[in-house]
Design a protein around this motif. Sequence first.
Motif: not given
Length: 170
Positions: A50-68, A106-115
């Motif tokens: 089972p799957f869903l298809v949604m808009r692709y958010i290309a920016e990194a998750p905040y989890e990665d930005l904070i950890t690095t 990990g549930s948030i992506n994007g700085i310029d356009t956050p999701y």
Amino acid sequence: AMKFIQQRHLESDAAAKHRQRLQNEINILAHLQHPHIPTLYDHDQDFERPFLVMRYIAEAPYEDLITTGEMLKIRLEKRLAALKTLAQTLAFVHTESIIHRDIKPGSINGIDTPYLLDFGISIEAQNIPNAQEDVGTGIYMPPQNVPLGKSIDDYGFAVVAYEVIFGCHP
């Protein structure tokens, strides 16, 4: 972007729970039409995986930005603007009587356009009386005995805001 249920989850004793979470996310994404919540394009619960298809958010998750440490390299004004947008998005979610229940980096992506992402364990406010209360990521959940409601999301958002501003968990 496609989100599948992992094969190991489909073969586990908790398969029904994972299918229900995907269906929950499908229902909520279909309901929440907002520029900072990914658009749902398609889904299939009867497919082999089972799957869903949604808009692709290309920016990194905040989890990665904070950890690095990359988050602290972004101008503070830009981080604060993203947090303001996310706060408005969360307020919209709440006006639609939805409680996210897992606000975390990990549930948030994007700085310029956050999701705001990952609505699998979200709940409609009308279903709160029947809901399990200890669901979410522990370090982003409020202390015990806080009733399930908007305050759960507000607490998680406050912790995320701290991490975005200071680069570490409070």
